[in-house]
Design a protein around this motif. Structure first.
Motif, PDB file in Angstrom:
ATOM      1  N   ARG A  72       0.810  -1.223   0.000  1.00 24.06           N
ATOM      2  CA  ARG A  72       0.000   0.000   0.000  1.00 24.06           C
ATOM      3  C   ARG A  72       0.839   1.266   0.000  1.00 24.06           C
ATOM      4  N   ARG A  73       2.034   1.233   0.571  1.00 25.07           N
ATOM      5  CA  ARG A  73       2.857   2.444   0.593  1.00 25.07           C
ATOM      6  C   ARG A  73       3.512   2.705  -0.750  1.00 25.07           C
ATOM      7  N   ARG A  74       3.818   1.641  -1.482  1.00 23.32           N
ATOM      8  CA  ARG A  74       4.438   1.822  -2.792  1.00 23.32           C
ATOM      9  C   ARG A  74       3.410   2.216  -3.846  1.00 23.32           C
ATOM     10  N   ALA A  75       2.193   1.719  -3.728  1.00 27.40           N
ATOM     11  CA  ALA A  75       1.142   2.028  -4.708  1.00 27.40           C
ATOM     12  C   ALA A  75      -0.176   2.226  -3.956  1.00 27.40           C
ATOM     13  N   PRO A  76      -0.325   3.374  -3.280  1.00 28.20           N
ATOM     14  CA  PRO A  76      -1.489   3.544  -2.392  1.00 28.20           C
ATOM     15  C   PRO A  76      -2.830   3.467  -3.096  1.00 28.20           C
ATOM     16  N   TRP A  77      -2.987   4.174  -4.211  1.00 31.11           N
ATOM     17  CA  TRP A  77      -4.302   4.182  -4.869  1.00 31.11           C
ATOM     18  C   TRP A  77      -4.645   2.845  -5.517  1.00 31.11           C
ATOM     19  N   PRO A  78      -3.760   2.238  -6.303  1.00 34.27           N
ATOM     20  CA  PRO A  78      -4.093   0.904  -6.834  1.00 34.27           C
ATOM     21  C   PRO A  78      -4.418  -0.099  -5.737  1.00 34.27           C
ATOM     22  N   ALA A  79      -3.669  -0.069  -4.623  1.00 35.17           N
ATOM     23  CA  ALA A  79      -3.928  -1.021  -3.538  1.00 35.17           C
ATOM     24  C   ALA A  79      -5.284  -0.757  -2.895  1.00 35.17           C
ATOM     25  N   LEU A  80      -5.606   0.524  -2.670  1.00 34.02           N
ATOM     26  CA  LEU A  80      -6.890   0.862  -2.051  1.00 34.02           C
ATOM     27  C   LEU A  80      -8.053   0.461  -2.946  1.00 34.02           C
ATOM     28  N   LEU A  81      -7.974   0.795  -4.229  1.00 32.43           N
ATOM     29  CA  LEU A  81      -9.058   0.454  -5.159  1.00 32.43           C
ATOM     30  C   LEU A  81      -9.205  -1.057  -5.286  1.00 32.43           C
ATOM     31  N   PHE A  82      -8.096  -1.765  -5.274  1.00 30.18           N
ATOM     32  CA  PHE A  82      -8.197  -3.226  -5.343  1.00 30.18           C
ATOM     33  C   PHE A  82      -8.922  -3.766  -4.123  1.00 30.18           C
ATOM     34  N   CYS A  83      -8.584  -3.277  -2.939  1.00 27.55           N
ATOM     35  CA  CYS A  83      -9.224  -3.782  -1.713  1.00 27.55           C
ATOM     36  C   CYS A  83     -10.724  -3.507  -1.721  1.00 27.55           C
ATOM     37  N   VAL A  84     -11.132  -2.331  -2.200  1.00 24.59           N
ATOM     38  CA  VAL A  84     -12.564  -2.021  -2.274  1.00 24.59           C
ATOM     39  C   VAL A  84     -13.254  -2.968  -3.244  1.00 24.59           C
ATOM     40  N   ALA A 120     -13.596  -6.440  -1.746  1.00 25.17           N
ATOM     41  CA  ALA A 120     -14.677  -6.532  -0.758  1.00 25.17           C
ATOM     42  C   ALA A 120     -16.031  -6.669  -1.450  1.00 25.17           C
ATOM     43  N   LEU A 121     -16.237  -5.903  -2.509  1.00 26.39           N
ATOM     44  CA  LEU A 121     -17.501  -6.008  -3.260  1.00 26.39           C
ATOM     45  C   LEU A 121     -17.646  -7.385  -3.896  1.00 26.39           C
ATOM     46  N   LEU A 122     -16.550  -7.893  -4.446  1.00 27.12           N
ATOM     47  CA  LEU A 122     -16.617  -9.209  -5.096  1.00 27.12           C
ATOM     48  C   LEU A 122     -16.953 -10.294  -4.082  1.00 27.12           C
ATOM     49  N   LEU A 123     -16.276 -10.283  -2.944  1.00 26.97           N
ATOM     50  CA  LEU A 123     -16.541 -11.311  -1.939  1.00 26.97           C
ATOM     51  C   LEU A 123     -17.975 -11.243  -1.444  1.00 26.97           C
ATOM     52  N   ALA A 124     -18.474 -10.015  -1.239  1.00 25.45           N
ATOM     53  CA  ALA A 124     -19.853  -9.875  -0.773  1.00 25.45           C
ATOM     54  C   ALA A 124     -20.836 -10.355  -1.824  1.00 25.45           C
ATOM     55  N   GLY A 125     -20.607  -9.989  -3.086  1.00 25.91           N
ATOM     56  CA  GLY A 125     -21.548 -10.362  -4.143  1.00 25.91           C
ATOM     57  C   GLY A 125     -21.554 -11.842  -4.441  1.00 25.91           C
ATOM     58  N   VAL A 126     -20.362 -12.435  -4.537  1.00 25.60           N
ATOM     59  CA  VAL A 126     -20.288 -13.860  -4.860  1.00 25.60           C
ATOM     60  C   VAL A 126     -20.844 -14.705  -3.714  1.00 25.60           C
ATOM     61  N   SER A 127     -20.612 -14.258  -2.482  1.00 28.50           N
ATOM     62  CA  SER A 127     -21.116 -15.022  -1.341  1.00 28.50           C
ATOM     63  C   SER A 127     -22.636 -14.965  -1.251  1.00 28.50           C
ATOM     64  N   ALA A 128     -23.225 -13.812  -1.641  1.00 28.47           N
ATOM     65  CA  ALA A 128     -24.668 -13.656  -1.524  1.00 28.47           C
ATOM     66  C   ALA A 128     -25.434 -14.127  -2.764  1.00 28.47           C
ATOM     67  N   ALA A 129     -24.713 -14.330  -3.872  1.00 27.54           N
ATOM     68  CA  ALA A 129     -25.394 -14.688  -5.117  1.00 27.54           C
ATOM     69  C   ALA A 129     -26.063 -16.048  -5.012  1.00 27.54           C
ATOM     70  N   HIS A 130     -27.225 -16.187  -5.665  1.00 25.26           N
ATOM     71  CA  HIS A 130     -27.970 -17.446  -5.656  1.00 25.26           C
ATOM     72  C   HIS A 130     -27.594 -18.237  -6.908  1.00 25.26           C
ATOM     73  N   ALA A 179     -23.898 -11.888  -8.408  1.00 25.18           N
ATOM     74  CA  ALA A 179     -22.525 -12.225  -8.787  1.00 25.18           C
ATOM     75  C   ALA A 179     -22.080 -11.390  -9.977  1.00 25.18           C
ATOM     76  N   GLN A 180     -22.964 -11.210 -10.950  1.00 21.82           N
ATOM     77  CA  GLN A 180     -22.622 -10.380 -12.100  1.00 21.82           C
ATOM     78  C   GLN A 180     -22.303  -8.958 -11.670  1.00 21.82           C
TER      79      GLN A 180
END
Length: 378
Positions: free
Chosen positions: A134-146, A149-159, A176-177
């Motif tokens: 995160r210190r070497r590439a703060p914005w790419p790392a932050l956007l990836f983490c966000v 989190a969305l992917l994990l939430a969506g895939v886990s909740a998808a039917h 999931a889509q």
């Protein structure tokens, strides 16, 4: 609409591929968008009990693999976190085996359950890698983490067919889509931010190359030369120590001896600093009355302390100038090490500056302070 957005992200990836120097990385992004588009299109149109339904899972396996490879390169895991990168490569191998099994297995619910587990586990690994860089590439790392989190939430909740006991019908994978699309969109922004960061670094490097690399007065490296060497060692991921040296109340030297006398003292101190160094080390002048030393490796604390004492003694010796002896300089030193005290040149300088300021505030005690010890005391 979701399939149209995925097609648009493919176009976006193609644009990034054309305008960036990381063609291979962005090619993986385009492939991830394409496989996600094809996989969800089949998942929405084929019957889950049909003979070709498992091809949808195969395409989504390809999406997961391409996304994982793109993320590895986006976060530069092979360079900065090789251990986590080896774990990510293990997930790539698992996805390859799962894709091979998809080609012969037609049980769609079971295949999608395997896909869910592999995507979730690999995403957690990538998030750990993003936090590490995160210190070497703060914005790419932050956007990836966000996005993760969305992917994990969506895939886990998808039917999907592997979730729940109710019969599945096409169209129930919308969550999931949406999660996949949201993450791919954020990954595109992260890739664009990385391109911007790389171009800014390149422009800064060009400006440093154009600037003089030697300080004309003292013969030490200039601030531009110091930054070039420090950034080069950081890119090579080398361990090194930074010693920031300040001359206490040096204005008084100029007042006593005049401009030419003060300049002579500065030049003499720079020469004495170079005498304490090895061939691969560097001394640089960073300001009117401050120097910095870059030392290859991270010597033990005792060795650095002994070196600081030698530097203090050498700096205090009188300076011969025009047949008379001028008073030397009283030195204070702040010492920081890479990677323990920082993983960027700016963070190392900040740590060394804090140690130097602490040293100057002390009325008694040594003329040097270690940034790592200040952190433990705090």
């Amino acid at each position: 609409m979701s399939l149209g957005v995925l097609a648009g992200l493919m176009v976006c990836g193609l644009v990034l591929l054309l305008v960036s120097g990381s063609a291979r990385m962005h090619a993986w992004y385009v492939l991830a968008c394409g496989f996600a588009l094809a996989g969800f299109a089949l998942l929405d149109r084929l019957s889950p009990d049909g003979p070709r339904a498992h091809w949808a899972a195969l395409l989504l396996m390809f999406w997961a693999g391409c996304r994982l490879e793109f993320s590895r390169q986006l976060l530069r895991l092979p360079k900065f976190t090789p251990r986590l990168d080896r774990v990510a490569l293990g997930f790539l191998a698992a996805l390859a085996l799962a894709a091979l099994y998809c080609a012969i297995e037609d049980r769609l619910p079971w295949l999608l359950r395997v896909l869910q587990v592999l995507v979730a586990a690999s995403t957690v690994t990538l998030v750990a890698g993003a936090i590490s860089v995160r210190r070497r590439a703060p914005w790419p790392a932050l956007l990836f983490c966000v996005g993760a989190a969305l992917l994990l939430a969506g895939v886990s909740a998808a039917h999907l067919p592997a979730w729940g006991v109710a019969p599945w019908t096409p169209g129930h994978a919308s969550l999931a889509q949406a999660a996949v699309i949201a993450e791919l969109a954020l990954l595109a922004v992260a890739a664009a931010m990385r391109i911007r960061q790389e171009r800014a670094v390149e422009a800064h490097a060009q400006s440093l190359l154009a600037a003089p690399s030697i300080d004309a007065l003292t013969g030490a490296a200039s601030e531009a030369g110091f930054e070039l060497r420090g950034e080069e060692w950081l890119r090579e991921d080398r361990s090194f120590s930074l010693m920031l040296i300040g001359l206490n109340d040096f204005d008084a030297v100029y007042e006593r001896h005049g401009q030419t006398g003060g300049d002579a003292v500065l030049a003499a101190i720079a020469h004495r600093l170079r005498e304490q160094l090895r061939a691969d080390d560097m001394v640089a002048r960073l300001g009117a009355d401050s120097f910095a030393i870059l030392l290859v490796g991270v010597p033990p604390r005792q060795k650095l302390a002994e070196m600081a004492i030698r530097i203090e003694t050498a700096g205090a010796r009188p300076v011969a100038y025009e047949g008379r002896l001028l008073a030397g300089g009283e030195l204070s030193m702040g010492i920081a090490s890479h990677p323990g005290d920082g993983d960027t040149l700016g963070s190392l300088l900040e740590a060394a500056e804090r140690a130097l300021a602490h040293c100057k505030r002390q009325r008694m005690g040594p003329a040097y302070a270690f940034a790592s010890e200040l952190g433990r005391t705090a």
